[in-house]
Design an enzyme around this catalytic site. Sequence first.
Site, PDB file in Angstrom:
ATOM      1  N   HIS A 123       5.461  21.361   2.912  1.00  0.00           N
ATOM      2  CA  HIS A 123       4.476  20.921   1.917  1.00  0.00           C
ATOM      3  C   HIS A 123       4.255  22.038   0.894  1.00  0.00           C
ATOM      4  CE1 HIS A 123       0.637  19.434   0.282  1.00  0.00           C
ATOM      5  NE2 HIS A 123       1.005  18.256   0.747  1.00  0.00           N
ATOM      6  N   GLU A 178      -5.452  -0.895   3.387  1.00  0.00           N
ATOM      7  CA  GLU A 178      -5.523   0.005   4.540  1.00  0.00           C
ATOM      8  C   GLU A 178      -6.968   0.430   4.798  1.00  0.00           C
ATOM      9  OE1 GLU A 178      -2.329   3.221   5.758  1.00  0.00           O
ATOM     10  OE2 GLU A 178      -4.124   4.250   5.045  1.00  0.00           O
TER      11      GLU A 178
END
Length: 375
Positions: A246, A121
């Site tokens: 989160h 990536e």
Amino acid sequence: MNKKNILVIFGTRPEVIKLAPVIIELKKHPDKYNVIVCNTEQQKELSNQTLEYFNLKADLNLDCMRPNQSLLEVQTRILTALNSVFKNYTIDATIVQGDTMTVLCGALASFYNKIPLFHVEAGLRSYDIYEPFPEEVMRQMTSRVAEINFAPTEKNSQALIKEDIKPEKIHVVGNTVIDALFCLSKETLAKSKDFYEEKGISINDKLVLITAHRRENHGERIDRIIDSIEYLAEKYNDHTYIIPVHPNPNVKDKIHSRLEKYSNIKLLPPLDYPNLVYLMKNAKLILTDSGGIQEEAPSFGCPTLVMRYETERQEGIDAGVSVLVGADFDKIIGYSEKILSDSFDNTRLKSVNPYGDGNSAKKILNIITEYFFKK
């Protein structure tokens, strides 16, 4: 044929998701590769939880995180831990993925030990060093020392070439996140359906998935994002808003204190990968500042509002799946209302995922094999 020792370093859930297909492909060839799986545990619970889904286990767990560490402290701890790994193992190449502190430290440790680095990536760029912060700079620094850059798209390849990375060090392979999606069986997704039913959450055509956690969205920005969620939850109160929260207290505390009073907002702990994918597959709308979700959403044709001011994943914007809205209340509300209103045709968007076809890991394996065995 000399077997090669490949060190795969990751620390967060997205890294596990995107490297798992590569690890699986390498492990299919034990005659060629000995794969050493190293987890810095930058996200300890999330990374280990996701490994289990892919039936993988880390050979090395570095336990690098401590509460309220600064970026400098995190980097120092990870580099120190990796130093011991490189001292104790003979490594022929290191693989990292993405843009986290683990990636940068893995790149530096490999460079200092003159070990070839393969960057999965590579080439994503926003060209704003503070958006996303600090990941934009980490990606750029990693590219400088990588022996092979596996770029998801041609746009990413061109970005690397503009930075004077030699073309022979760049290979366009797609994004391994699409490979990971194809790993999901019907049985796994059926279990995800059961998961939500057990929680009393209806998965229907009035579902909004929301994720917000990025460091640059802390402070006033998260307040504006929460303002937007409150407005939507009150106006479109027949919709269900699911927020996997989160664990970072800068996000978690504010979201819980302001949103837990709404019956149509479901605040959940971080989700297993299949359970998150199940939501993306069924959502009417996604609001996110996540990088991975920007890549996955096109596979499901789900309209996605990206709560960032810059994105290094422009391809989704160009494909018409995603819209960049930042933490701008008016933009978030304006675009959301178009999609949530009764007049909106909620037929899934028809687009080809610009990030890959599910064969990225195989392409990466072939390139690595050529690098080592066909020179």
